[in-house]
Design an enzyme around this catalytic site. Sequence first.
Site, mmCIF file in Angstrom:
data_model
loop_
_atom_site.group_PDB
_atom_site.id
_atom_site.type_symbol
_atom_site.label_atom_id
_atom_site.label_comp_id
_atom_site.label_asym_id
_atom_site.label_seq_id
_atom_site.Cartn_x
_atom_site.Cartn_y
_atom_site.Cartn_z
ATOM 1 N N HIS A 107 0.843 -1.198 0.000
ATOM 2 C CA HIS A 107 0.000 0.000 0.000
ATOM 3 C C HIS A 107 0.884 1.257 0.000
ATOM 4 O O HIS A 107 0.683 2.180 -0.794
ATOM 5 C CB HIS A 107 -0.919 -0.044 1.221
ATOM 6 C CG HIS A 107 -1.600 1.246 1.531
ATOM 7 N ND1 HIS A 107 -2.901 1.504 1.186
ATOM 8 C CD2 HIS A 107 -1.148 2.367 2.163
ATOM 9 C CE1 HIS A 107 -3.216 2.720 1.587
ATOM 10 N NE2 HIS A 107 -2.189 3.265 2.185
ATOM 11 N N GLU A 108 1.891 1.273 0.882
ATOM 12 C CA GLU A 108 2.777 2.445 0.970
ATOM 13 C C GLU A 108 3.567 2.638 -0.317
ATOM 14 O O GLU A 108 3.759 3.769 -0.775
ATOM 15 C CB GLU A 108 3.738 2.320 2.162
ATOM 16 C CG GLU A 108 3.066 2.183 3.532
ATOM 17 C CD GLU A 108 2.115 3.329 3.855
ATOM 18 O OE1 GLU A 108 2.269 4.427 3.291
ATOM 19 O OE2 GLU A 108 1.196 3.126 4.674
ATOM 20 N N HIS A 111 1.583 4.518 -2.785
ATOM 21 C CA HIS A 111 1.645 5.977 -2.624
ATOM 22 C C HIS A 111 2.831 6.547 -3.405
ATOM 23 O O HIS A 111 2.740 7.580 -4.044
ATOM 24 C CB HIS A 111 1.809 6.348 -1.148
ATOM 25 C CG HIS A 111 0.529 6.276 -0.361
ATOM 26 N ND1 HIS A 111 -0.634 6.894 -0.771
ATOM 27 C CD2 HIS A 111 0.239 5.672 0.817
ATOM 28 C CE1 HIS A 111 -1.579 6.666 0.122
ATOM 29 N NE2 HIS A 111 -1.082 5.920 1.093
ATOM 30 N N GLU A 187 -5.693 7.155 -0.699
ATOM 31 C CA GLU A 187 -5.725 5.902 0.069
ATOM 32 C C GLU A 187 -6.373 4.782 -0.739
ATOM 33 O O GLU A 187 -5.869 3.660 -0.779
ATOM 34 C CB GLU A 187 -6.458 6.084 1.399
ATOM 35 C CG GLU A 187 -5.753 6.951 2.413
ATOM 36 C CD GLU A 187 -4.311 6.543 2.641
ATOM 37 O OE1 GLU A 187 -4.025 5.333 2.727
ATOM 38 O OE2 GLU A 187 -3.454 7.440 2.701
#
Length: 247
Positions: A107-108, A111, A187
Site C-alpha cells: 500500500h505504501e 503511494h 488511500e
Amino acid sequence: MGMWASLDAMWEMPAEKRIFGAVLLFSWTVYLWETFLAQRQRRIYKTTTHVPLELGQIMDSETFEKSRLYQLDKSTFSFWSGLYSEIEGTNKKQGCKNEEVLAVLGHELGHWKLGHTVKNIIISQMNSFLCFFLFAVLIGRKELFSAFGFYNSQPTLIGLLIIFQFIFSPYNEVLSFCLTVLSRRFEFQADAFAKKLGKAKDLYSALIKLNKDNLGFPVSDWLFSMWHYSHPPLLERLQALESSKQD
Ligand SMILES: [Zn+2]
C-alpha cells in the site's frame, strides 16, 4: 544458567529480531525510568503535607492541600494508563504477520509509485508560495492592524499573526477540506495498487487488525467523516478490497 543461555540465544537471532527486541527493550527501559522518577515525585506529594515556610505568604494551606491531592490523583492515574499503553504497545508491535506487513508495505509503495508523495510536496510548495505572496500584498494594509487595535504601529510579527492565523483562516478551512478529500482518494488508489500486487487478502486482514489495535470506532457520521477523516472509513476500504479478495 538461565540468563547466560538466553543472552547467547539472543545473539544468535536474526538481525531483524534483535532490532525488534532492542526497540522493545528501550521502550520498556524508558517506561521504567519514567516510573522511577514519577514514584520519587509521588513520595514528595505524599510526605509534604504542609506549605513550606518560604511559601507561607503566597499560598494558603487549603490551596496547597487541594493541589497536593490533585497531583497524587494524577500520578496514580498516569501510572496505570502508562502501564496499559506500554503493554498494549508491546502486543501491537507483535500483532501483524509478515504477509500482512508486506501488504501494508505494498500500500505504501503504491503511494510512492502513483506519485502521491510528489503531488503532496508540490501542493504544499504552491500553498506556501501563495500564502507568502498574499502576505506581501496584505502586510501594508493599515486597516488590518487597526482592526486588532494597532492604530499607530504595524509590528511585522503581529502582522504575521493576524494574516496567517485570522485572515487566512477561511482559506485554511477550505484547503484542509480539499486535502482531506484528496488524501482519501490517494488511500483508495494505494489500496488498489496493493490489490494489483495480489495483496488484497493480506491487506484486508491487516486493516482489520490495525483498526482493532488503534481502537478505531467502525461507524461514523458521513458529514463528520467527510470533513475530518484523511483515511476512508474501514468498511469502505474493506468493500473496495473485497471485490477481488478471492484471487
Ligand atoms: Zn496510505
